[in-house]
Design an enzyme around this catalytic site. Structure first.
Site, PDB file in Angstrom:
ATOM      1  N   HIS A 202     112.134 -41.663 -84.906  1.00 50.54           N
ATOM      2  CA  HIS A 202     111.253 -40.687 -84.270  1.00 50.54           C
ATOM      3  C   HIS A 202     109.936 -41.381 -83.973  1.00 50.54           C
ATOM      4  O   HIS A 202     109.240 -41.833 -84.876  1.00 50.54           O
ATOM      5  CB  HIS A 202     111.023 -39.467 -85.167  1.00 50.54           C
ATOM      6  CG  HIS A 202     110.129 -38.435 -84.531  1.00 50.54           C
ATOM      7  ND1 HIS A 202     110.620 -37.409 -83.755  1.00 50.54           N
ATOM      8  CD2 HIS A 202     108.774 -38.290 -84.543  1.00 50.54           C
ATOM      9  CE1 HIS A 202     109.607 -36.677 -83.313  1.00 50.54           C
ATOM     10  NE2 HIS A 202     108.478 -37.185 -83.779  1.00 50.54           N
ATOM     11  N   CYS A 203     109.587 -41.469 -82.708  1.00 56.27           N
ATOM     12  CA  CYS A 203     108.389 -42.194 -82.283  1.00 56.27           C
ATOM     13  C   CYS A 203     107.206 -41.233 -82.222  1.00 56.27           C
ATOM     14  O   CYS A 203     107.223 -40.269 -81.446  1.00 56.27           O
ATOM     15  CB  CYS A 203     108.623 -42.845 -80.922  1.00 56.27           C
ATOM     16  SG  CYS A 203     107.211 -43.819 -80.339  1.00 56.27           S
ATOM     17  N   ILE A 204     106.184 -41.498 -83.038  1.00 55.95           N
ATOM     18  CA  ILE A 204     105.009 -40.628 -83.055  1.00 55.95           C
ATOM     19  C   ILE A 204     104.176 -40.792 -81.791  1.00 55.95           C
ATOM     20  O   ILE A 204     103.398 -39.897 -81.435  1.00 55.95           O
ATOM     21  CB  ILE A 204     104.146 -40.904 -84.295  1.00 55.95           C
ATOM     22  CG1 ILE A 204     103.660 -42.365 -84.303  1.00 55.95           C
ATOM     23  CG2 ILE A 204     104.913 -40.584 -85.563  1.00 55.95           C
ATOM     24  CD1 ILE A 204     102.699 -42.677 -85.429  1.00 55.95           C
ATOM     25  N   ASN A 207     106.052 -38.576 -79.383  1.00 57.65           N
ATOM     26  CA  ASN A 207     106.353 -37.280 -80.000  1.00 57.65           C
ATOM     27  C   ASN A 207     107.769 -36.814 -79.661  1.00 57.65           C
ATOM     28  O   ASN A 207     107.996 -35.657 -79.300  1.00 57.65           O
ATOM     29  CB  ASN A 207     105.332 -36.223 -79.570  1.00 57.65           C
ATOM     30  CG  ASN A 207     105.311 -35.029 -80.509  1.00 57.65           C
ATOM     31  OD1 ASN A 207     105.663 -35.154 -81.687  1.00 57.65           O
ATOM     32  ND2 ASN A 207     104.906 -33.874 -80.023  1.00 57.65           N
ATOM     33  N   ASN A 208     108.700 -37.729 -79.778  1.00 56.67           N
ATOM     34  CA  ASN A 208     110.094 -37.409 -79.517  1.00 56.67           C
ATOM     35  C   ASN A 208     110.962 -38.431 -80.232  1.00 56.67           C
ATOM     36  O   ASN A 208     110.509 -39.532 -80.558  1.00 56.67           O
ATOM     37  CB  ASN A 208     110.389 -37.429 -78.017  1.00 56.67           C
ATOM     38  CG  ASN A 208     111.678 -36.718 -77.665  1.00 56.67           C
ATOM     39  OD1 ASN A 208     112.301 -36.077 -78.513  1.00 56.67           O
ATOM     40  ND2 ASN A 208     112.092 -36.808 -76.410  1.00 56.67           N
TER      41      ASN A 208
END
EC number: 2.3.1.225
Length: 359
Positions: A202-204, A207-208
Site C-alpha cells: 500500500h503506497c502512502i 493513497n492506494n
C-alpha cells in the site's frame, strides 16, 4: 395496536423515501452522490457499485466511480500532486519561452519535458485512482457455528501442488474480513479494507494499493518522474549557462535546478528497486517475508530465492508484467449490481476460533 402503528410508520417512511427518490431533491442528491460518494447508502440494495462499495471498504469515489481514494489516510498524495504540477507551472511561466526562442534548437528539450510531464501526471492519476485488483467479498461463506464462530479449518493454510520441487510452496489462506479464500499472492490491506490480487504494497504517496491492475502504471509513473526531473534539470542548466548576467538574473531557473536535483533521487532509488523486483517476478510482500524483516526493503541487501513465478529471464518477466492483460475488475464501481448481491453486503463480523474458546 403497537404492531399496526409500527407497520404504518414503516409504510410512511417507505413512501417518503420513494417520494424523495422521485422528487427534484433526489436529483440534486443523486448528482452530489455521483460527484463525491463518501458513504454508502444502506437503503439502496441495487444500483452502481460506487454507491454500495463504501459500505464494505474504505474507498471514496468521485464522478460516478471513475476515480477513487482511501478515506481516513494522510493526504500525502496531494503533496505529490503539487510536486508534479508546481514545477511545470514555474517552467511554463519563466523558462519555456526563453528556451523555445533560442538559436541552438532547444525546442526539442522543451517538448520532451512536457511529454514526460504528461506521462507522469497521467500515470500518477491512474495509479492513485484506479482499481488495483480488488477481490469480491463474501464469496466463501462457511456455516458459522454459535456466536458467529468460524470453523477451525478455515485458519489452516492450503498448499497447492507445483511443477517444481525446488521452489517454495504456494499456499492460500482464508480472509476472515472479506470471507474469501484468497488466490495466491493476494493479501488483505487493512488501510483499504479489501483483498487485492498480486498485492505488492500500500503506497502512502498515492493513497492506494499497488496490485495486479495498476503495478505497471506505478512503474511508468516513477520512470516519468525521473525523466521529467532529468530534462528539467538540463533545461535549467542550459538557461543558467547562457544567461549573460549570471545566475542572479535567473532565480527561478536556479530554484527549479535545485528542485529537480533533490526530487530525482528518491524516485530513482524506488524505480531501481521495483525494476529488480519485477524482473524477478517478486512482490514487496514476498521479499519482506523472505528476509524476515519489516524495515524499508529498498535499502536491504537483495536476497535472490527460487520463485515459481519467475519466467527465467529479466526480459520475459518484464514483458509478462507490462504486456499481459490486466485482468477484469471483479468489483466494478461503475457497473450496476442487483439487489441481494453479497459482494456489497456488510455482514456481521465473524469471531475467530481462539476468541470463542476464551469466551
Amino acid at each position: 395496536m403497537a404492531l399496526v402503528s409500527r407497520r404504518s410508520t414503516r409504510s410512511e417512511s417507505t413512501s417518503i423515501t420513494k417520494e424523495e427518490h422521485t422528487g427534484e431533491g433526489s436529483l440534486t442528491k443523486l448528482f452530489f452522490r455521483w460527484l463525491v460518494t463518501l458513504e454508502g447508502d444502506q437503503d439502496i440494495n441495487d444500483g452502481k457499485g460506487y454507491i454500495s462499495l463504501p459500505n464494505v471498504s474504505n474507498y471514496i469515489f468521485f464522478l460516478g466511480g471513475r476515480f477513487r481514494t482511501v478515506k481516513g489516510a494522510k493526504p500525502l498524495w496531494l503533496g505529490v500532486l503539487l510536486a508534479i504540477v508546481c514545477p511545470m507551472v514555474l517552467f511554463s511561466i519563466f523558462e519555456a519561452h526563453k528556451l523555445w526562442h533560442t538559436q541552438n534548437g532547444y525546442k526539442v528539450l522543451v517538448i520532451f519535458f512536457y511529454y514526460f510531464w504528461v506521462i507522469t501526471l497521467a500515470s500518477f492519476i491512474r495509479t492513485a485512482t484506479s482499481d488495483p485488483g480488488v477481490l469480491p467479498r463474501n464469496i466463501h461463506l462457511s456455516q458459522l457455528r454459535n456466536n458467529y464462530q468460524i470453523p477451525q479449518e478455515y485458519y489452516n493454510l492450503i498448499t497447492l501442488p507445483t511443477h517444481s520441487s525446488i521452489s517454495k510452496d504456494i499456499t492460500i489462506k482464508y480472509c476472515p474480513s472479506c470471507r474469501i479464500w484468497r488466490p495466491p499472492r493476494s493479501s488483505h490491506c487493512s488501510t483499504c479494507n479489501v483483498c487485492v490480487m498480486v498485492h505488492d504494497h500500500h503506497c502512502i504517496w498515492v493513497n492506494n494499493c499497488i496490485g495486479k491492475r495498476n503495478y505497471r502504471f506505478f512503474l511508468i509513473f516513477l520512470l516519468g518522474a525521473i525523466l521529467s526531473s532529468v530534462i528539467l534539470l538540463t533545461n535549467c542548466a542550459i538557461h543558467i549557462a547562457r544567461e549573460s548576467g549570471g545566475p542572479r538574473d535567473c532565480p527561478v531557473a536556479i530554484l527549479l535546478l535545485c528542485y529537480a536535483g533533490l526530487t530525482l533521487w528518491y524516485p530513482a532509488i524506488l524505480f531501481t528497486y521495483h525494476i529488480f523486483m519485477a524482473g524477478n517476478q517478486q512482490t514487496t510482500r514476498e521479499f519482506l517475508k523472505g528476509i524476515g524483516s519489516k524495515k524499508n526493503p529498498v535499502f536491504h541487501r537483495v536476497v535472490k530465492e527460487e520463485n515459481i513465478y519467475n519466467k527465467g529471464s529479466f526480459l520475459k518477466n518484464m514483458g509478462h508484467l507490462m504486456l499481459e492483460p490486466r485482468g477484469p475488475s471483479f468489483v466494478s464501481a461503475r457497473k450496476p449490481h442487483e439487489a441481494g448481491d453479497w459482494r456489497f453486503m456488510d455482514l456481521s463480523p465473524a469471531h475467530s476460533f481462539e476468541k470463542i474458546q476464551k469466551i
